[in-house]
Scaffold this motif. Sequence first.
Motif, PDB file in Angstrom:
ATOM      1  N   ARG A 182       0.841  -1.156   0.001  1.00 32.42           N
ATOM      2  CA  ARG A 182      -0.174   0.115  -0.116  1.00 32.42           C
ATOM      3  C   ARG A 182       0.965   1.029   0.053  1.00 32.42           C
ATOM      4  O   ARG A 182       0.572   2.203  -0.753  1.00 32.42           O
ATOM      5  N   GLU A 183       1.848   1.313   0.880  1.00 35.35           N
ATOM      6  CA  GLU A 183       2.831   2.497   0.626  1.00 35.35           C
ATOM      7  C   GLU A 183       3.651   2.608  -0.398  1.00 35.35           C
ATOM      8  O   GLU A 183       3.475   3.851  -1.060  1.00 35.35           O
ATOM      9  N   SER A 184       4.075   1.680  -1.213  1.00 33.93           N
ATOM     10  CA  SER A 184       4.419   1.833  -2.475  1.00 33.93           C
ATOM     11  C   SER A 184       3.592   2.141  -3.587  1.00 33.93           C
ATOM     12  O   SER A 184       4.009   3.111  -4.350  1.00 33.93           O
ATOM     13  N   LEU A 185       2.292   1.726  -3.469  1.00 32.93           N
ATOM     14  CA  LEU A 185       1.389   2.190  -4.214  1.00 32.93           C
ATOM     15  C   LEU A 185       1.324   3.734  -4.209  1.00 32.93           C
ATOM     16  O   LEU A 185       0.745   4.342  -5.204  1.00 32.93           O
ATOM     17  N   ASP A 186       0.727   4.082  -3.174  1.00 36.82           N
ATOM     18  CA  ASP A 186       0.409   5.304  -2.862  1.00 36.82           C
ATOM     19  C   ASP A 186       1.549   6.109  -3.230  1.00 36.82           C
ATOM     20  O   ASP A 186       1.391   7.502  -3.683  1.00 36.82           O
ATOM     21  N   ALA A 187       2.786   5.933  -2.941  1.00 39.96           N
ATOM     22  CA  ALA A 187       3.885   6.655  -3.310  1.00 39.96           C
ATOM     23  C   ALA A 187       4.196   7.002  -4.854  1.00 39.96           C
ATOM     24  O   ALA A 187       4.396   8.090  -5.415  1.00 39.96           O
ATOM     25  N   GLU A 188       3.995   5.803  -5.545  1.00 41.10           N
ATOM     26  CA  GLU A 188       4.102   5.770  -6.976  1.00 41.10           C
ATOM     27  C   GLU A 188       2.907   6.691  -7.669  1.00 41.10           C
ATOM     28  O   GLU A 188       3.222   7.366  -8.465  1.00 41.10           O
ATOM     29  N   SER A 189       1.667   6.344  -7.097  1.00 41.24           N
ATOM     30  CA  SER A 189       0.710   7.248  -7.489  1.00 41.24           C
ATOM     31  C   SER A 189       0.479   8.739  -7.254  1.00 41.24           C
ATOM     32  O   SER A 189       0.395   9.596  -8.260  1.00 41.24           O
ATOM     33  N   GLY A 190       1.107   9.084  -6.228  1.00 43.05           N
ATOM     34  CA  GLY A 190       1.398  10.342  -5.944  1.00 43.05           C
ATOM     35  C   GLY A 190       2.464  11.098  -7.006  1.00 43.05           C
ATOM     36  O   GLY A 190       2.386  12.113  -7.287  1.00 43.05           O
ATOM     37  N   ALA A 191       3.632  10.258  -7.160  1.00 43.73           N
ATOM     38  CA  ALA A 191       4.742  10.647  -7.903  1.00 43.73           C
ATOM     39  C   ALA A 191       4.197  10.979  -9.330  1.00 43.73           C
ATOM     40  O   ALA A 191       4.302  11.918 -10.108  1.00 43.73           O
ATOM     41  N   GLN A 192       3.175   9.996  -9.969  1.00 41.70           N
ATOM     42  CA  GLN A 192       2.852  10.036 -11.284  1.00 41.70           C
ATOM     43  C   GLN A 192       1.824  11.483 -11.262  1.00 41.70           C
ATOM     44  O   GLN A 192       1.779  11.918 -12.273  1.00 41.70           O
ATOM     45  N   MET A 193       0.996  11.536 -10.070  1.00 39.62           N
ATOM     46  CA  MET A 193       0.053  12.902 -10.358  1.00 39.62           C
ATOM     47  C   MET A 193       0.976  14.065 -10.434  1.00 39.62           C
ATOM     48  O   MET A 193       0.758  15.011 -11.084  1.00 39.62           O
ATOM     49  N   THR A 194       2.254  14.054  -9.513  1.00 34.65           N
ATOM     50  CA  THR A 194       3.138  15.432  -9.422  1.00 34.65           C
ATOM     51  C   THR A 194       3.560  15.528 -10.891  1.00 34.65           C
ATOM     52  O   THR A 194       3.782  16.661 -11.194  1.00 34.65           O
ATOM     53  N   SER A 195       4.116  14.418 -11.575  1.00 34.98           N
ATOM     54  CA  SER A 195       4.634  14.688 -12.681  1.00 34.98           C
ATOM     55  C   SER A 195       3.602  14.940 -13.825  1.00 34.98           C
ATOM     56  O   SER A 195       4.149  15.771 -14.699  1.00 34.98           O
ATOM     57  N   SER A 196       2.455  14.320 -13.549  1.00 43.55           N
ATOM     58  CA  SER A 196       1.409  14.996 -14.737  1.00 43.55           C
ATOM     59  C   SER A 196       1.286  16.319 -14.671  1.00 43.55           C
ATOM     60  O   SER A 196       0.915  17.196 -15.653  1.00 43.55           O
TER      61      SER A 196
ATOM     62  N   PRO B  25       7.989  30.325 -16.051  1.00 47.08           N
ATOM     63  CA  PRO B  25       7.868  31.689 -16.053  1.00 47.08           C
ATOM     64  C   PRO B  25       6.676  32.234 -14.944  1.00 47.08           C
ATOM     65  O   PRO B  25       6.644  33.439 -14.641  1.00 47.08           O
ATOM     66  N   VAL B  26       5.630  31.419 -14.787  1.00 44.31           N
ATOM     67  CA  VAL B  26       4.665  31.614 -14.098  1.00 44.31           C
ATOM     68  C   VAL B  26       4.542  30.572 -13.066  1.00 44.31           C
ATOM     69  O   VAL B  26       4.919  29.379 -13.516  1.00 44.31           O
ATOM     70  N   GLN B  27       3.774  30.786 -11.950  1.00 45.76           N
ATOM     71  CA  GLN B  27       3.688  29.642 -10.838  1.00 45.76           C
ATOM     72  C   GLN B  27       2.368  29.209 -11.155  1.00 45.76           C
ATOM     73  O   GLN B  27       1.559  29.820 -10.873  1.00 45.76           O
ATOM     74  N   VAL B  28       2.291  27.794 -11.245  1.00 45.62           N
ATOM     75  CA  VAL B  28       0.968  27.199 -11.289  1.00 45.62           C
ATOM     76  C   VAL B  28       0.809  26.021 -10.187  1.00 45.62           C
ATOM     77  O   VAL B  28       1.661  25.323 -10.068  1.00 45.62           O
ATOM     78  N   SER B  29      -0.259  26.014  -9.280  1.00 39.17           N
ATOM     79  CA  SER B  29      -0.483  25.142  -8.372  1.00 39.17           C
ATOM     80  C   SER B  29      -1.879  24.575  -8.416  1.00 39.17           C
ATOM     81  O   SER B  29      -2.828  24.992  -9.187  1.00 39.17           O
ATOM     82  N   PHE B  30      -2.050  23.499  -7.820  1.00 39.30           N
ATOM     83  CA  PHE B  30      -3.000  22.664  -8.005  1.00 39.30           C
ATOM     84  C   PHE B  30      -3.638  22.340  -6.695  1.00 39.30           C
ATOM     85  O   PHE B  30      -2.983  21.458  -5.852  1.00 39.30           O
ATOM     86  N   ASP B  31      -4.840  22.263  -6.381  1.00 35.89           N
ATOM     87  CA  ASP B  31      -5.644  21.953  -5.236  1.00 35.89           C
ATOM     88  C   ASP B  31      -6.434  20.880  -5.248  1.00 35.89           C
ATOM     89  O   ASP B  31      -7.725  20.883  -5.676  1.00 35.89           O
ATOM     90  N   ILE B  32      -5.861  19.820  -5.361  1.00 31.05           N
ATOM     91  CA  ILE B  32      -6.651  18.279  -5.397  1.00 31.05           C
ATOM     92  C   ILE B  32      -6.302  17.296  -4.412  1.00 31.05           C
ATOM     93  O   ILE B  32      -4.909  17.188  -4.336  1.00 31.05           O
ATOM     94  N   GLU B  33      -6.995  16.582  -4.020  1.00 28.76           N
ATOM     95  CA  GLU B  33      -6.649  15.580  -3.133  1.00 28.76           C
ATOM     96  C   GLU B  33      -7.330  14.292  -3.302  1.00 28.76           C
ATOM     97  O   GLU B  33      -8.321  13.950  -4.068  1.00 28.76           O
ATOM     98  N   ASN B  34      -6.560  13.030  -2.692  1.00 28.92           N
ATOM     99  CA  ASN B  34      -7.382  11.889  -2.982  1.00 28.92           C
ATOM    100  C   ASN B  34      -7.271  11.296  -4.533  1.00 28.92           C
ATOM    101  O   ASN B  34      -8.352  10.447  -4.579  1.00 28.92           O
ATOM    102  N   ILE B  35      -6.599  11.855  -5.333  1.00 28.32           N
ATOM    103  CA  ILE B  35      -6.479  11.335  -6.779  1.00 28.32           C
ATOM    104  C   ILE B  35      -5.052  11.413  -7.052  1.00 28.32           C
ATOM    105  O   ILE B  35      -4.340  11.990  -7.017  1.00 28.32           O
ATOM    106  N   GLY B  36      -4.682   9.992  -7.602  1.00 22.84           N
ATOM    107  CA  GLY B  36      -3.289   9.778  -8.119  1.00 22.84           C
ATOM    108  C   GLY B  36      -3.363   9.220  -9.448  1.00 22.84           C
ATOM    109  O   GLY B  36      -4.170   9.112 -10.275  1.00 22.84           O
ATOM    110  N   GLY B  37      -2.037   9.153  -9.810  1.00 26.16           N
ATOM    111  CA  GLY B  37      -1.884   8.537 -11.278  1.00 26.16           C
ATOM    112  C   GLY B  37      -1.322   9.763 -12.207  1.00 26.16           C
ATOM    113  O   GLY B  37      -1.613  10.850 -12.040  1.00 26.16           O
TER     114      GLY B  37
END
Length: 453
Positions: A196-210, A332-344
């Motif tokens: 579960r830990e590796s799955l959550d970490a991978e899913s979170g990393a994929q979301m950040t990369s996307s 050149p500009v800062q973009v942030s996302f306010d989204i939780e409980n979704i990964g990939g």
Amino acid sequence: MISPGTRRSGRRASSWTGPAGAERGDAAGDPAAGAHGDTSDGPRGGAEAAAATAGRDGTRGTATAGPGDHPGATDPDLSEPDDETPLVSRRSVTLVVSGAALALLLLVMMLVPLPYAVQRPGPTVNTLAEVEGEPLISVEGAETYPAGDGELRLTTVSVSGGPGYPVTAVDVLEGWVSRSDVVVPREAVFPEGTTRESLDAESGAQMTSSQTNATVAALEELGYEVPMVLTVGGTAPGSGAEGLLLPGDVVRSIHPEGGSRTEVQSFSDLSGVLATTPPGTTVGIGVLRGGEDVTVDVATMAPPVPEPALEGQEPPEGSVLGVVLEPDVELPVQVSFDIENIGGPSAGTMFALGIIDTLTPGEMTGGEQIAGTGTMNLAGEVGAIGGIQQKLIGARRDGAEWFLAPSDNCDEVVGHVPDGLRVVSVSTLGQARDAVEAIGTGDGGELPTCAAG
């Protein structure tokens, strides 16, 4: 058999082997049978009548044989129970045991996890919406514009059966019966050894990369220059770069054989050259390695073809290096996302469209409800995703009338589009942007869709 002068109670003492739920012939089950006064027509004395009445009242009375009675006769209603006759029949025991076994089996089915995964339509999220009064997509350093009434919804798939989220027989049966759910072997979704830990970490990393890829692609689509440092993270087995380009190399230039040298300051600089370079071409890759500039000659390879390939689908143009690049982006500009409980990674396309809409005057959607999916790379290419059939159902469930689907997923789309939903096939961010604008102006009727091969 009752002998003269013998006492008996007013309740029958007979054994009962009738069906479950029926009572013995007593006052509770059959009032008429509960009293045991003699019903013969022979003359009785006053004492006999009193004894019979006492028996009806549930008290113990004496039954005396009168002149018209036969002391030696046997009254079947008044006979003593046979000590050898069981009070509970074998059939009753069988029913009780069978019921207990069935209840235990059902309990096991409800509690024991099974080696399956169940995919269901997940929630959809409007990237143009607000979360607790704040935009889901926030931009600092550039002017932003209100979204209006239109929607650009990212879509998701809810998957149970993985580590920490087991499924039972009930879940699997529901999945098999449901038209919207899919049941697959667990290893098809979750590789052996996944935690579960590796799955959550991978899913979170994929979301950040996307989100990073979506930001870079959207800004470059709008004409911004996005400088970045591209570092080699690894190479594909069997590629021309294997053993030549090393992890930690910083890519600084590309020089195709017979062509000109191009400085690499962004991913689009590199991908633009490779898009016009045939597979098998030797290219000189200038890298910074250990503080020194080094040029490495690498043979390019053909881009991978999505499986299964669609009938009549043209193979991808250009070539690739066969390396994994890790970008260090200077936005050149800062973009942030306010989204939780979704990964990939599959929300990249809809994130990029949300950024474009936020930074573009007017309402790009024209007030239409548009959903979609697809990965996004730094070059603005839309990639295939999993679970698209569940995403189509979820999009229509939440009110979408249009759906942007990766071209590489079209084979899974055909025949599975819900009524009232129109699908547009896209392979680049530019195509997705054009599609949204066409839908917003009412010109979406001629947009390409997924058709049977």
